[in-house]
Structure formats: C-alpha cells, structure tokens
Design a protein around this motif. Structure first.
Motif, short mmCIF file in Angstrom:
data_model
loop_
_atom_site.label_atom_id
_atom_site.label_comp_id
_atom_site.label_asym_id
_atom_site.label_seq_id
_atom_site.Cartn_x
_atom_site.Cartn_y
_atom_site.Cartn_z
N CYS A 1 -23.65 1.86 -23.29
CA CYS A 1 -23.12 1.05 -24.37
C CYS A 1 -21.60 1.02 -24.18
O CYS A 1 -21.07 1.66 -23.29
N ARG A 2 -20.94 0.26 -25.03
CA ARG A 2 -19.48 0.32 -25.09
C ARG A 2 -19.12 1.18 -26.27
O ARG A 2 -19.75 1.07 -27.33
N LEU A 3 -18.13 2.03 -26.09
CA LEU A 3 -17.73 2.93 -27.17
C LEU A 3 -16.26 2.69 -27.51
O LEU A 3 -15.39 2.80 -26.64
N ALA A 4 -16.02 2.31 -28.76
CA ALA A 4 -14.65 2.06 -29.20
C ALA A 4 -14.31 3.01 -30.34
O ALA A 4 -15.21 3.51 -31.03
N THR A 5 -13.03 3.28 -30.52
CA THR A 5 -12.63 4.08 -31.66
C THR A 5 -11.60 3.31 -32.49
O THR A 5 -10.85 2.49 -31.99
N LEU A 6 -11.63 3.62 -33.79
CA LEU A 6 -10.57 3.16 -34.68
C LEU A 6 -9.96 4.43 -35.27
O LEU A 6 -10.68 5.28 -35.80
N VAL A 7 -8.65 4.57 -35.10
CA VAL A 7 -7.98 5.74 -35.66
C VAL A 7 -7.03 5.26 -36.75
O VAL A 7 -6.25 4.33 -36.54
N PHE A 8 -7.14 5.88 -37.91
CA PHE A 8 -6.33 5.51 -39.08
C PHE A 8 -5.27 6.57 -39.25
O PHE A 8 -5.60 7.74 -39.46
N ARG A 9 -4.01 6.17 -39.15
CA ARG A 9 -2.95 7.17 -39.20
C ARG A 9 -2.00 6.86 -40.35
O ARG A 9 -1.58 5.71 -40.54
N SER A 10 -1.70 7.90 -41.11
CA SER A 10 -0.74 7.73 -42.19
C SER A 10 -0.10 9.07 -42.51
O SER A 10 -0.70 10.12 -42.28
N LYS A 11 1.10 9.03 -43.06
CA LYS A 11 1.71 10.26 -43.54
C LYS A 11 1.09 10.67 -44.88
O LYS A 11 1.28 11.78 -45.35
N ILE A 12 0.36 9.70 -45.47
CA ILE A 12 -0.31 9.99 -46.74
C ILE A 12 -1.79 10.21 -46.44
O ILE A 12 -2.51 9.28 -46.06
N LEU B 1 -4.48 7.99 -48.13
CA LEU B 1 -4.48 6.59 -47.71
C LEU B 1 -5.28 6.42 -46.42
O LEU B 1 -6.14 5.54 -46.31
N ALA B 2 -4.99 7.28 -45.45
CA ALA B 2 -5.71 7.19 -44.17
C ALA B 2 -7.20 7.42 -44.39
O ALA B 2 -8.04 6.68 -43.85
N ALA B 3 -7.53 8.41 -45.21
CA ALA B 3 -8.93 8.74 -45.44
C ALA B 3 -9.67 7.58 -46.11
O ALA B 3 -10.78 7.21 -45.70
N PHE C 1 -1.46 12.08 -40.57
CA PHE C 1 -2.87 12.45 -40.72
C PHE C 1 -3.72 11.43 -39.99
O PHE C 1 -3.38 10.24 -39.95
N ARG C 2 -4.82 11.90 -39.40
CA ARG C 2 -5.60 11.01 -38.55
C ARG C 2 -7.09 11.07 -38.89
O ARG C 2 -7.68 12.14 -38.94
N TYR C 3 -7.67 9.91 -39.13
CA TYR C 3 -9.11 9.79 -39.35
C TYR C 3 -9.67 8.82 -38.32
O TYR C 3 -8.94 7.98 -37.81
N GLN C 4 -10.96 8.94 -38.08
CA GLN C 4 -11.51 8.20 -36.95
C GLN C 4 -12.90 7.66 -37.22
O GLN C 4 -13.70 8.27 -37.93
N ILE C 5 -13.14 6.48 -36.64
CA ILE C 5 -14.50 5.91 -36.64
C ILE C 5 -14.88 5.63 -35.20
O ILE C 5 -14.05 5.15 -34.43
#
Ligand code: ADP
Ligand code: ZN
Ligand code: ZN
Length: 760
Positions: A658-669, A672-674, A717-721
């Motif tokens: 498959c193809r695997l992609a990531t989305l990373v959400f970065r914020s100092k808050i 907000l990132a979450a 702060f970093r969250y990921q999908i």
C-alpha cells in the motif's frame, strides 16, 4: 503572447503576464523573469508560454471533487484575461534555469507530494545559483602570442621566460609566477612587448583542487559483472542491480557510464550524503577526469555555482551528488545511477518531501534515459518491483576475485550479562577476536549507532532522567565538553549537582555511546590505536576524509564509529567488524524497522574481509531470534529475508503493498494540535468509508490521531495520523479535500508526507 509565472513566494499558484514584443522573441520556459507584483518587483520562473492571447487563464491548478471529477477553480484569476494583464519587465538570464523536461519533473513532484510549485522549483536549484552576489571568479591568464612577433626585443632573461611559458602553453598569472620564480611585473613587461597576452579569464572553483586523483582504466569484468552491464545497457525499464557488498557494483556503474558518454550523453550518480566521501568522488574523477562535477553539501557557494554552470553548459557530463543532484541540469541525459538505493537519506524531510530514488525513475522516463538502482540490500519497494517484472533484475551474488563474504556470529548479550551480572560493552568473543587482530596487525571496525559518552543520566534512587525541556527525548552526556546535549534540537545544559526530584547527588549513566565505548576499549587494550568517527569528531570540513585516510594508511588499529562508517568504505586490511548493539534500530515504532536493521547489519558486515584475508563479524544482540538479526547472521542472503519480510508486510497491509502517508500536527499549544489531529482523523475516516464502500478489505485506512513517537520537539507538540491506501493519488485527494474545507489556523502547522519513511 502571455506567460505563466511562479513567483518567488509560496503562494502555490501561477500568475499570468503579457509579454512585450521585444521580449517575446527571447522568451523561453524555464527562464528567470522580473515581473511587477503587488507594487514591487518580484522574480519568478516562466512555466508556460501561450502564443495566443488567452481565452481562459488557468491561473490555478486543476482541482477535483470527492469523486475525482474536475471542478472549476475556486480561486478566480484576479482579472479577466486579455484586459489588464501586466507585462513582464525583463528576462534575468537568457539561458533557462530549467529545461522543459526538468520543469515537467518539478510539476510532477509538486502534484505528487502536494507541495507548492515555488517551493519545489527552489528545491530543484542550488541557492547559490540564484544569489546575485555569487558570480564567476575571474583571474589573470597569460598566453604566449603565436608566432612570437619578429620585431620583439627581449632581454635574454625575458627570452628564457617566454620559452618556459611557451613550453607549458601559458597559464594563470599567479601560478606561472610561482612556478618560474618570477614576478607579475616581469610578466606584464612581456605583455607590453606584445609577446604574451594577460587577460582576465573565468577560473573554476574546483572542489577537488589540491586532492590527488589517480586516473584509472576499466577493469576486466567477471562474467556476472559483464552480464549485469549488458542488462543495464539493453534495458527498456529501470534495472535493480542487486550485488552483495564488494561485488564490484561501482565498476559496473563506471563502465555503464562510459558507454553513455561514448554515445554523447550524460549521467547522474546519486550516492547517500554520508558516503559522498572524497574516496567515492575520486573513483569517478579517476575514470572520467574533468568531465565529473561534484555537488556536495560541503561545497562553498562559489564552487557550487561553478559546478552547476559546468553541468548546464555541457562541460561536465557526469554528476556525482546526494539526493538534490537528481535535479542537475545534465544535457542529453543517458543514465541515472542510484547507489545504495535503499538509503533513507534519499528522502527529503522538508517540503517538497520527495524521494530521489523515485524521482530518478520518473526523470529517466521523462527523458528517455536508463536508470540503475544498486544495492546489496534493496528496499522492499524496489525488490518487489523486480519480482513483479516492473523492473529488470541484475544480480551479482559473489564478491570479486573469489573473495568470500565474512562469517557472521551472533553474540547473545543476555547470556553474556549472566556471566558478569551486567551486560558488558564488549562481549568476551568479541574481545578475543579483537585481541587476535591486534596480534596479527589487522584492522577492526567497531560500530555503535549512538554518539556521546552515555545516553542517559539517571537518578538511581527515584528514576528521574535528564531530559530536554523542549523535546521529548533524554539528554545525552558528552564527555569532551562535560555537558548534556539534546540530539533533536542541539540544545545543551550543564550537569545537575543533584537530582531535582529527590536531591540525591549520585547519578547513573545508562546506555553506551561512542565516547564511552572508546574509553572502555582503551582500558581493555591500552596500546591499541583507536580512531573515533561520529558527528562530534567530524565537525571540521575535511576531518571525515582525514580520519579515513589515517585508518587506510594503517595509522590506527580500530575505527570506532556511528552509521557514518557503515557504508561504502573499502579497507583491505579490515578483517573484523563488531556491532556493539545490533538492536538499536529494531524497536523503533516504524514499519521499516526490521528492514532498516537488516540493511544496516548487512552493510556494516560488508566492511570485513574485502581483500585477500577473509573477514569475521560479531553482532552483539539481546534479540538473536528477531527475524532481521537472525537473517543478518544466516547465509541465506537477502532474498530469504526479503521473502519473509514481504509476507509480513502483505499480512499487515504495509508498503510496498500500500502507500503509507503521515500527517503531523505541530503546535506550541498542545490542545490545538491534539484537537486538529482528531478532527482530521475523523474527517479522513468518513472519506475512507465512502472510498471503501463496496470494495474488499478496506483499502483506505486511517489511524486514530495519536501523539507522535517524538511527542515534542523544539517546543512544538506533535500529533500524528497514518493513512494507508492503494495509491498516493487517493491519499492526496482526500487530504486536499479536508484542507480546503478546514484550512489550518495560524498557530498550527500540518505536515503532510505522502510516502513517509519513518513515523518519528
Ligand atoms: P561494491 O560497490 O559492490 O561494494 P566495489 O565496486 O567497491 O564493490 O568493488 C570492490 C573492490 O573490488 C574494489 O576494490 C574494486 O576496485 C574491485 N573490483 C571490482 N571489479 C573488479 C574486477 N572485475 N576485477 C578485479 N577487481 C575488481
Ligand atoms: Zn532522584
Ligand atoms: Zn531538545
């Protein structure tokens, strides 16, 4: 006539200008233009030229709806076409910076990786080339006038000097003055008498200047090498060259390139940044001399400017460089070689997040060139492409000249620890083997994938560990400057006097870094001469080369280092390789952890016994049964490992299935990132539901939003999908759809990586 221009700002759209008559004759796509933009003058690249005044100005990229239908652009061109289009002001440089084929490649990347076109253009060009302050360097050049004017009246001294100049055929003033022990004024006097000319001439800033390059002749290939060369020469599709370490792949590349040059074409050779050592460059320069251009991150702006222009003019036809060299403006491209094609450094980890190996295949297709991907341990993506017949496969299963691959032993560190009560840095089998090498005067490479003295500073009483406040990783103790350093942000701090939690004044150091291993080695073998090579010991420009040269010259018995020493090195006297901790990359939260571990161990092992004397390898491990570790020590070879790993990937629906992609959400808050990660995860899940309707096996899968493995970096702060789907296009369409509906607020950055190579 109109022209679409990508302005030097990340706006991700093109702007249309009219072209005044006098410029229309000279205008070409790929040129750098000066244009009026919002009350100022901007620079931008001409991307498309329309002969007729446009009926419709396609100023924005095509967009598609949920079902893949083309929809009308939402952002309308500012003005109706033909009315008040502003004219371009000037053409900055008449020769285009991009050929039409390279522009095609750039547009392909922008679409594939969902990156702004301007950012992609910029990534494809060395910054030095666009800096107005960087210009060709001119020096005075002396040339004898031929024939010498009959009426010239020269002193005997001048006559002798002129004869010397004529013999060497002229040269740079500075050099001639030095070589013939004369003075500039003496040479200028010759010029006044009309027997020589002295004039400024462009002098190349040569990155290899002062480094000795020995010319080499093609070696006689063995039958398997010859077969591989023929496959490459005849191929109409990409070729995967699978050759064990020391099988003579580089010689095959050299001879394939020689054939391309004979046909009047050029070639690009990509090598991992880390193995772009002067040793590698010398092998190409030794065969092709002045025709080789080097693009290296350590070049000065001037050197880079000159090398790039030498490529563009066709003076240099073989380019050797790291991933960005895939954009080298080579004319009549005949072949692209990607050495160590599995290497992670081919993936760019900022926008545009391209993979140079994949681009090599795409560019070769656009330009009708051949492409060779070479490795002892191919990526499973390429391996599978060879298995399905998408790529041709050429195999060289043996080392050259009947040399054998080293014998690989596993050392079970669990058992070693039982002997002494704690795991030693050096196990007794490794120490015995080392001892033997020191006695015999043979060399050893020790590999430890972690720099610094000890990894973590820990309070033995309460378990507190010293950790970077901005990044969610522990500090590493560095003995040389007696401080704690963060390997993510580079920040540092002093050692605490006491534990901040329990005021205890004693600390433990857990984990082993290169500096601590070096100290321990010196205790075991006080007379052994040890060289250490890691990011700390190679900060100077040439120290990398200096360390390797010293080791090659036999000035040390042991080379101890991080992954810097894993690849490409060819030292005939090395008969022992020790891997102090084979498991370091095994437990990473990464779908390719097993593959990476196997690759690394096979590459390091490949440094042993490359000449007449056979080699031996010791892998110290706590996980002798892990598939990657067991495979690295078995003589079944890469094919067996790949088959096992591919089956596991297929089962788990992971690349290359498959193809695997990531989305990373970065914020100092943090919040907000979450919350945005969560919002995207839910939107993507609803997209997936629609996509999967009626299809077997849920081909489009979206993970929940979770803290990234590196949960905090440099205060962000970093969250990921994680998103998996049959094709990248499917994933890009889904993400663009959400981005359109939910553009990120100011304090949030969303990083979308279409072919993510790791989940950090
Ligand atoms: P690889 O890139 O596959 O690890 P290299 O190209 O570095 O292998 O080759 C290993 C060594 O074998 C080099 O010293 C090279 O000069 C030598 N070599 C390669 N091909 C031949 C050949 N046909 N005959 C003799 N020596 C060779
Ligand atoms: Zn404590
Ligand atoms: Zn940090």
């Amino acid at each position: 006539m109109t022209v679409s221009v990508a302005i030097d700002l990340a706006l991700d759209r093109l702007f249309t200008y009219s072209v005044p008559g006098e410029l229309a004759k000279k205008l070409l796509v790929g040129q750098l233009l000066r244009v009026p933009f919002g009350g100022r003058i901007a620079r931008g690249f001409a991307l498309a030229v329309e002969e007729n005044a446009p009926a419709a100005v396609p100023a924005v990229p095509e967009e598609r709806d949920l079902f893949g239908n083309v929809i009308a652009p939402k952002k309308k061109p500012a003005k109706a076409a033909g009315f008040s289009l502003k004219p371009i002001l000037a053409i900055e440089d008449e020769s285009p910076f991009f050929s039409p084929e390279l522009l095609k490649l750039v547009r392909w990347i922008a679409a594939y990786t969902a990156s702004p076109i301007e950012t992609t253009l910029k990534a494809a060009l060395p910054a030095a080339v666009l800096k107005p302050s960087i210009k060709p360097k001119e020096l005075l050049y002396v040339e004898p006038v031929v024939p010498t004017p009959a009426d010239a009246r020269l002193t005997p001294h001048q006559k002798a000097l002129l004869a010397d100049f004529a013999r060497v055929g002229g040269g740079w003033l500075q050099q001639l003055v030095r070589e013939f022990k004369t003075s500039p004024s003496t040479v200028h006097a010759l010029a006044e008498k009309g027997v020589v000319t002295v004039a400024p001439r462009v002098s190349r800033r040569d990155p290899l200047a002062g480094r000795r390059v020995m010319p080499t002749k093609p070696l006689t290939l063995n039958p398997r090498q010859r077969q591989a060369l023929e496959v490459i020469d005849a191929a109409t599709k990409p070729v995967l060259l699978h050759g064990v370490t020391g099988s003579g792949k580089t010689e095959i590349y050299l001879q394939a390139i020689a054939r391309v040059l004979e046909r009047g074409q050029g070639a690009i050779v990509l090598v991992p940044e880390i193995s772009l050592t002067p040793q590698t460059v010398r092998r190409f320069a030794g065969r092709f001399g002045e025709q080789v251009a080097v693009l290296h991150s350590a070049l000065s702006d001037g050197e880079r400017y000159d090398e790039w222009h030498r490529i563009r003019t066709g003076e240099a036809r073989v380019v050797v460089g790291p991933r960005s060299a895939i954009f080298a403006p080579v004319r009549r491209l005949g072949l692209i070689v990607v050495d160590e094609e599995h290497d992670p450094s081919y993936k760019q980890d900022e926008t545009p997040r391209y993979h140079a190996r994949d681009l090599a295949v795409v560019r070769a297709r656009f330009e009708g060139a051949g492409v060779v991907l070479g490795s002892a341990t191919p990526s499973l993506e390429s391996w599978r492409n060879a298995q399905t017949g998408k790529y041709a496969l050429a195999s060289v299963p043996n080392r050259v000249a009947g040399r054998t691959l080293p014998a690989v032993h596993l050392v079970n560190m669990e058992q070693e620890a039982e002997k002494t009560g704690h795991p030693p840095i050096f196990s007794s089998p490794l120490l015995d083997a080392l001892h033997l090498r020191l006695e015999r005067g043979e060399q050893t490479i020790l590999f430890l994938n972690r720099r610094g003295f000890s990894r973590v500073l820990e309070c033995p009483d309460c378990g507190w560990t010293a950790q970077c406040p901005d990044c969610s990783v522990p500090y590493t103790y560095h003995r040389a400057d007696d401080c704690l350093r963060c390997h993510v942000c580079g920040g540092w701090t002093r050692l605490p006097a006491q534990c901040p939690d329990c005021q205890n004044r004693e600390f433990n150091y857990t984990g082993i870094g290169t500096q601590r291993a070096e100290a321990a080695l010196k205790r075991c073998f006080p007379s052994a001469r040890v060289l250490r090579m890691d990011a700390d010991s190679t900060a100077r420009k040439f120290s990398h080369d200096d360390i390797l040269s010293a080791f090659r010259a036999g000035k040390a018995d042991v080379l101890l280092g991080t992954q810097m020493i894993a690849k490409g090195l060819d030292f005939p006297n090395v008969t022992l390789v020790g891997v102090l901790n084979a498991d370091t990359s095994l437990h990473r939260p990464d779908p390719r952890a097993s593959e990476r571990t196997y690759q690394l161990l096979a590459q390091v092992s490949g440094r042993a016994g490359r000449a007449e004397k056979p080699g031996e390898v010791y892998l110290q491990t706590f996980a002798p049964d892990a598939p990657a570790i067991a495979a690295a020590a078995s003589d079944q070879g890469f094919g067996a490992f790949a088959a096992q790993e591919l089956a596991a990937r297929h089962q788990a629906y992971l690349p290359p299935y498959c193809r695997l992609a990531t989305l990373v959400f970065r914020s100092k808050i943090d919040e907000l990132a979450a919350s945005w990660a969560d919002l995207y995860a839910r939107s993507l899940a609803s997209w997936a539901k629609q996509f999967n309707a009626g299809k077997a096996g849920e081909p489009f899968r979206v993970s929940e939003a979770v803290e990234a493995p590196l949960a905090k970096a440099e205060g962000w702060f970093r969250y990921q999908i994680v998103v998996r789907a049959p094709s990248t296009r499917d994933i890009v369409a889904a993400v663009k759809w959400i981005e359109e509906a939910r553009p990120a607020p100011k304090d949030l950055r969303i990083v979308f990586d279409v072919d993510a190579q790791n989940l950090a």
